[in-house]
Write a protein that holds these residues in place. Structure first.
Motif, PDB file in Angstrom:
ATOM      1  N   GLU A 126       0.827  -1.206   0.000  1.00  0.00           N
ATOM      2  CA  GLU A 126       0.000   0.000   0.000  1.00  0.00           C
ATOM      3  C   GLU A 126       0.865   1.261   0.000  1.00  0.00           C
ATOM      4  O   GLU A 126       1.949   1.298   0.583  1.00  0.00           O
ATOM      5  N   THR A 127       0.345   2.296  -0.647  1.00  0.00           N
ATOM      6  CA  THR A 127       0.979   3.615  -0.609  1.00  0.00           C
ATOM      7  C   THR A 127       0.498   4.349   0.647  1.00  0.00           C
ATOM      8  O   THR A 127      -0.670   4.266   1.015  1.00  0.00           O
ATOM      9  N   THR A 128       1.425   5.065   1.281  1.00  0.00           N
ATOM     10  CA  THR A 128       1.123   5.772   2.526  1.00  0.00           C
ATOM     11  C   THR A 128       1.642   7.198   2.417  1.00  0.00           C
ATOM     12  O   THR A 128       2.690   7.434   1.816  1.00  0.00           O
ATOM     13  N   ARG A 149      -7.920   6.260   5.722  1.00  0.00           N
ATOM     14  CA  ARG A 149      -7.860   6.097   4.267  1.00  0.00           C
ATOM     15  C   ARG A 149      -8.134   7.431   3.583  1.00  0.00           C
ATOM     16  O   ARG A 149      -9.121   8.110   3.893  1.00  0.00           O
ATOM     17  N   ALA A 207      -7.345   1.664  -5.464  1.00  0.00           N
ATOM     18  CA  ALA A 207      -6.265   1.241  -4.571  1.00  0.00           C
ATOM     19  C   ALA A 207      -6.325   2.052  -3.275  1.00  0.00           C
ATOM     20  O   ALA A 207      -6.899   3.143  -3.221  1.00  0.00           O
ATOM     21  N   THR A 208      -5.730   1.532  -2.240  1.00  0.00           N
ATOM     22  CA  THR A 208      -5.753   2.190  -0.928  1.00  0.00           C
ATOM     23  C   THR A 208      -4.578   3.136  -0.785  1.00  0.00           C
ATOM     24  O   THR A 208      -3.425   2.766  -1.053  1.00  0.00           O
ATOM     25  N   ARG A 210      -3.156   5.206   2.343  1.00  0.00           N
ATOM     26  CA  ARG A 210      -3.259   5.392   3.782  1.00  0.00           C
ATOM     27  C   ARG A 210      -2.662   6.734   4.196  1.00  0.00           C
ATOM     28  O   ARG A 210      -1.792   7.279   3.518  1.00  0.00           O
TER      29      ARG A 210
END
Length: 416
Positions: A126-128, A149, A207-208, A210
């Motif tokens: 996941e991208t944060t 999110r 896509a998520t 965060r």
């Protein structure tokens, strides 16, 4: 983990302080802004970093070299044209090597805990991104959340229309797929390829993305001249006393003070920390250094001078009977006897500063002046709050300066 740091920008809003250096090398708490970032990355476990450079890049390369002094492997890539943050991160595709990486803007000041929080919060695949609560989000990219999110990123919304008070903090954990999204990103209204547009495409794909929320007040975008003073104050607030220079009898020290090897502090000097004094500097006799003052290397502050909440860069001389308050003074300047940097208006309203043709409220009731490198100021000159003096300017004795002075100008008579 690898990190990519964007350090290509010119820092036009920081002029005249960036006429002769990239903004990433401006001094904060006795060392360049970019050094604070790199040290924070090392503290968070990053062992390899890529600097994306452009403006005066040789100065950055000369200062940091291969990075071994800081404990990391450092490499460089040039962004040939200044085409935005997405284009800058695009330069890192080969460096990333198909792995996730940390990306950060190089003009931020933040504690090392920010990087640690970002790395801890990331989830596999996941991208944060980091966000931070701010008082006026309308001048920034604002992030809307559902839980942790990200649901939207809105660039500079109109006042009152912000989806939250959370600003994009310019720190990310990217997955390798970001490069495909960057390739698909079009030009923005500012005619740039912006990473926030790439992130919007990520959200739209399902896509998520965060978010990690940093504490209010822990993060600072150093984009305007007075932000240097704010960052300097934060940097010095955690300083511990270290006295390696020559301190004569009769010097009074209160609070944390750092006096570098080779510095001399003469009798009668009164220092209220936090204050840092660089190597080779000569202070006093009988002068007053007040909190949040940082004096560079080989600086002279002489008899009956007072310096408060200011940054004075290497090689500058403030030799007699002068006041420097809430100001930033460049390298190799000379302030004649009786120079006064006024730092408060008669009406006690916030000081405003001209930035790229726009009169901007600094939000500060006390703010002095910003002087570029190699400026010569005659005796008994008064500089009014918010004035900027360009590099290489000369100001004749006895003048009161109301407005900005352009670089290389010899201001001879009258007021300006």
């Amino acid at each position: 983990m690898k990190a990519v740091v964007l350090a290509a920008g010119k820092g036009e809003r920081l002029m005249p302080l960036t006429e002769n250096r990239p903004k990433h090398l401006l001094p904060i708490g006795g060392k360049p802004l970019l050094e604070w970032i790199l040290e924070g990355l090392v503290g968070a476990g990053v062992d390899e970093a890529l600097l994306v450079t452009h403006y005066m890049e040789e100065q950055i390369k000369e200062y940091f070299g291969d990075g071994k002094r800081l404990g990391l492997e450092l490499s460089y890539v040039r962004q040939e044209e200044m085409r935005g943050t997405a284009d800058a991160f695009r330069m890192a595709e080969d460096f990333a090597g198909g792995e996730e990486f940390l990306g950060v803007y190089g003009d931020l000041f933040l504690p090392p805990e920010g990087f640690e929080a970002l790395i801890r919060a990331r989830r596999k695949g996941e991208t944060t991104m980091c966000v931070v609560p701010v008082d006026d989000p309308s001048r920034m990219g604002v992030v809307a959340l559902e839980g942790d999110r990200v649901t939207a990123i809105v660039e500079k919304p109109a006042p009152g229309e912000e989806p939250s008070d959370l600003a994009n903090a310019g720190m990310y954990i990217f997955q390798p797929g970001i490069f495909r999204l960057i390739d698909e990103t079009g030009l923005s209204s500012r005619n740039e390829y912006e990473i926030t547009d790439s992130l919007r495409a990520l959200i739209d794909s399902g896509a998520t993305l965060r978010a990690v929320t940093l504490p209010r007040g822990s993060w600072l975008d150093v984009g305007l001249p007075w932000n240097l003073l704010e960052a300097n104050e934060k940097a010095l607030s955690s300083m511990e006393t270290s006295i390696e220079g020559d301190v004569e009898d009769g010097v009074h020290v209160q609070g944390p003070v750092r006096i570098a090897e080779g510095a001399r502090v003469r009798s009668g000097v009164y220092i209220e920390g936090p204050v840092c004094i660089g190597p080779g500097s000569d202070i006093g006799p009988n002068c007053y250094l007040r909190p949040s003052t940082c004096i560079g290397a080989d600086v002279r502050v002489g008899n009956a001078c007072e310096v408060k909440n200011s940054i004075i860069m290497d090689g500058t001389r403030v030799p007699h009977l002068s006041y420097v308050g809430d100001s930033v003074i460049g390298e190799r300047c000379n302030l004649g006897a009786g120079t006064i940097t006024a730092n408060i208006r008669f009406d006690k309203k916030n000081v405003k500063v001209d930035i790229k043709g726009e009169r901007i409220d600094s939000g500060r009731r006390k703010l002095g002046v910003f002087i570029g490198d190699d400026v010569q100021i005659g005796i008994n000159v008064n500089l009014l709050p918010g004035v900027k003096v360009g590099a290489g300017a000369w100001i004749a004795p006895g003048l009161t300066v109301h407005d900005d002075v352009e670089s290389g100008v010899f201001l001879r008579t009258g007021t300006y």
